[in-house]
Scaffold this active site. Structure first.
Site, PDB file in Angstrom:
ATOM      1  N   MET A  58       6.962 -38.749  49.712  1.00 18.97           N
ATOM      2  CA  MET A  58       5.880 -38.176  50.540  1.00 18.97           C
ATOM      3  C   MET A  58       4.853 -39.234  50.942  1.00 18.97           C
ATOM      4  O   MET A  58       3.646 -39.005  50.808  1.00 18.97           O
ATOM      5  CB  MET A  58       5.164 -37.050  49.771  1.00 18.97           C
ATOM      6  CG  MET A  58       6.041 -35.860  49.500  1.00 18.97           C
ATOM      7  SD  MET A  58       5.197 -34.580  48.560  1.00 18.97           S
ATOM      8  CE  MET A  58       5.447 -35.140  46.895  1.00 18.97           C
ATOM      9  N   ASP A  78      13.482 -23.669  50.088  1.00 25.64           N
ATOM     10  CA  ASP A  78      12.448 -24.386  50.852  1.00 25.64           C
ATOM     11  C   ASP A  78      13.087 -25.178  51.989  1.00 25.64           C
ATOM     12  O   ASP A  78      14.310 -25.191  52.156  1.00 25.64           O
ATOM     13  CB  ASP A  78      11.564 -25.241  49.935  1.00 25.64           C
ATOM     14  CG  ASP A  78      12.297 -26.391  49.278  1.00 25.64           C
ATOM     15  OD1 ASP A  78      13.283 -26.877  49.848  1.00 25.64           O
ATOM     16  OD2 ASP A  78      11.859 -26.810  48.192  1.00 25.64           O
ATOM     17  N   LYS A 106       7.464 -25.305  52.422  1.00 28.19           N
ATOM     18  CA  LYS A 106       6.615 -26.076  53.315  1.00 28.19           C
ATOM     19  C   LYS A 106       7.312 -26.233  54.652  1.00 28.19           C
ATOM     20  O   LYS A 106       8.522 -26.250  54.734  1.00 28.19           O
ATOM     21  CB  LYS A 106       6.383 -27.457  52.742  1.00 28.19           C
ATOM     22  CG  LYS A 106       5.752 -27.463  51.396  1.00 28.19           C
ATOM     23  CD  LYS A 106       5.742 -28.871  50.897  1.00 28.19           C
ATOM     24  CE  LYS A 106       5.067 -28.949  49.547  1.00 28.19           C
ATOM     25  NZ  LYS A 106       4.895 -30.323  49.144  1.00 28.19           N
TER      26      LYS A 106
HETATM   27  N1  SAH Z   1      11.800 -32.141  44.559  1.00 28.55           N
HETATM   28  C1  SAH Z   1      12.213 -33.126  45.550  1.00 28.55           C
HETATM   29  C2  SAH Z   1      11.000 -33.855  46.129  1.00 28.55           C
HETATM   30  C3  SAH Z   1      10.051 -32.947  46.903  1.00 28.55           C
HETATM   31  S1  SAH Z   1       8.719 -33.830  47.599  1.00 28.55           S
HETATM   32  C4  SAH Z   1      13.196 -34.124  44.907  1.00 28.55           C
HETATM   33  O1  SAH Z   1      13.329 -34.182  43.693  1.00 28.55           O
HETATM   34  O2  SAH Z   1      13.862 -34.828  45.653  1.00 28.55           O
HETATM   35  C5  SAH Z   1       9.310 -34.141  49.222  1.00 28.55           C
HETATM   36  C6  SAH Z   1       9.662 -35.595  49.401  1.00 28.55           C
HETATM   37  O3  SAH Z   1      10.953 -35.857  48.846  1.00 28.55           O
HETATM   38  C7  SAH Z   1       9.785 -36.058  50.844  1.00 28.55           C
HETATM   39  O4  SAH Z   1       8.509 -36.325  51.383  1.00 28.55           O
HETATM   40  C8  SAH Z   1      10.606 -37.314  50.685  1.00 28.55           C
HETATM   41  O5  SAH Z   1       9.815 -38.374  50.196  1.00 28.55           O
HETATM   42  C9  SAH Z   1      11.565 -36.898  49.577  1.00 28.55           C
HETATM   43  N2  SAH Z   1      12.841 -36.399  50.113  1.00 28.55           N
HETATM   44  C10 SAH Z   1      13.361 -35.171  49.977  1.00 28.55           C
HETATM   45  N3  SAH Z   1      14.571 -35.087  50.552  1.00 28.55           N
HETATM   46  C11 SAH Z   1      14.829 -36.316  51.054  1.00 28.55           C
HETATM   47  C12 SAH Z   1      15.931 -36.891  51.765  1.00 28.55           C
HETATM   48  N4  SAH Z   1      17.025 -36.175  52.070  1.00 28.55           N
HETATM   49  N5  SAH Z   1      15.857 -38.193  52.108  1.00 28.55           N
HETATM   50  C13 SAH Z   1      14.762 -38.951  51.789  1.00 28.55           C
HETATM   51  N6  SAH Z   1      13.709 -38.441  51.141  1.00 28.55           N
HETATM   52  C14 SAH Z   1      13.729 -37.163  50.770  1.00 28.55           C
END
Ligand code: SAH
Length: 267
Positions: A185, A52, A74
């Site tokens: 998010m 993704d 996405k």
């Molecule tokens: N499965 C992922 C989350 C997916 S939802 C996990 O466990 O991290 C997507 C959200 O994850 C984004 O909107 C943000 O809030 C967060 N996110 C993912 N990567 C990020 C990063 N490098 N820095 C800050 N927030 C991050």
């Protein structure tokens, strides 16, 4: 030989990604240093890597040249309209006898579609394994020198998704729990959620932080309060992906940062 090859050479019992099997693996929030050894071994064994948009290019760069990279997920924060297509694709690739690595940002089961994909693979009788990853919420707190829990301050942590805040979700019980709230998010709904938490009793001076693009060269930390968070984010042009953390625990950052011994991780 790279550093990782050296580690791998000493590791026993490395799981084998078999033809016709799917691994649903977490890629962590960015820096390949936050991959698990199992995710790395999946990258090295896969014929096809279905990833993704949150999977960092530096992680994908670890795939062998023979492996095929397929984007599925996405874009621009828009919900994926075609989750059914993605699961169909995983099933089809497995049935062709490929070794399939489904790589998702962070942890596949934390606010990701990993659960849905696991259910679909199980229903289709496709053998699969789940490899957890470092979730963005915890990686972001660590990067910002904010412990998720600290004795005397909190004994629980709330992880919540802030998308679709217009949906009928009651934020009041989360505010009343008196425990830090880590939001994913949330950037598009920040003001509305902050207002809901304050209406439920959280003080406007409650410490809060935004950690954007953690574990990437674009990482930024913004320290604020619940009352000013949305305005500060706008003013300082804080962009997603970002984690928001609200609670007294945010103050520990000052103490840790004041200590000369606290070395920030490399970007
Ligand atoms: N499965 C992922 C989350 C997916 S939802 C996990 O466990 O991290 C997507 C959200 O994850 C984004 O909107 C943000 O809030 C967060 N996110 C993912 N990567 C990020 C990063 N490098 N820095 C800050 N927030 C991050």
């Amino acid at each position: 030989m790279t550093a990782w090859d050296a580690v791998a050479a000493h590791r026993e019992g490395v799981p084998v990604l078999m033809p016709g099997h799917v691994w649903l693996a977490g890629a962590g929030p960015g820096d390949p240093g936050l991959l698990t050894l199992d995710a790395l071994s999946g990258l090295q064994q896969a014929d096809v890597i279905v990833h993704d948009a949150l999977v960092d290019q530096r992680v994908l760069a670890l795939a062998p040249k023979m492996a095929r990279l397929e984007f599925a997920g996405k874009r621009g924060g828009k919900p994926s309209a075609n989750q059914a297509d993605i699961t169909e694709r995983l099933i089809a690739l497995a049935r062709e006898g490929r070794r399939v690595l489904r790589l998702k940002g962070g942890d596949p089961f934390v606010f990701g579609r990993g659960g849905e994909e696991a259910l679909a693979l199980a229903a289709a009788n496709v053998p699969f394994r789940v490899i957890p990853g470092v979730t963005a919420g915890l990686a972001a707190l660590a990067a910002a020198s904010i412990p998720a829990t600290l004795r005397g301050i909190n004994r629980a942590v709330i992880f919540a998704a802030g998308h679709g805040a217009d949906e009928d979700f009651d934020w009041a019980p989360l505010a009343r729990a008196g425990q830090p709230i880590v939001l994913y998010m949330v950037m598009h709904n920040l003001r509305r959620i902050a207002d809901a938490l304050m209406a439920a009793g959280l003080a406007s001076h409650t410490p809060a932080a935004i950690i954007a693009s953690t574990a990437t060269p674009l990482e930024r930390v913004l320290i604020s309060t619940l009352g000013k968070l949305a305005a500060d984010a706008r003013e300082q042009k804080c962009e997603p992906p970002a984690i928001v953390v609200i609670g007294e625990i945010v103050k520990v950052r000052e103490q840790l940062q004041a200590a000369a011994a606290c070395v920030p991780p490399p970007k």
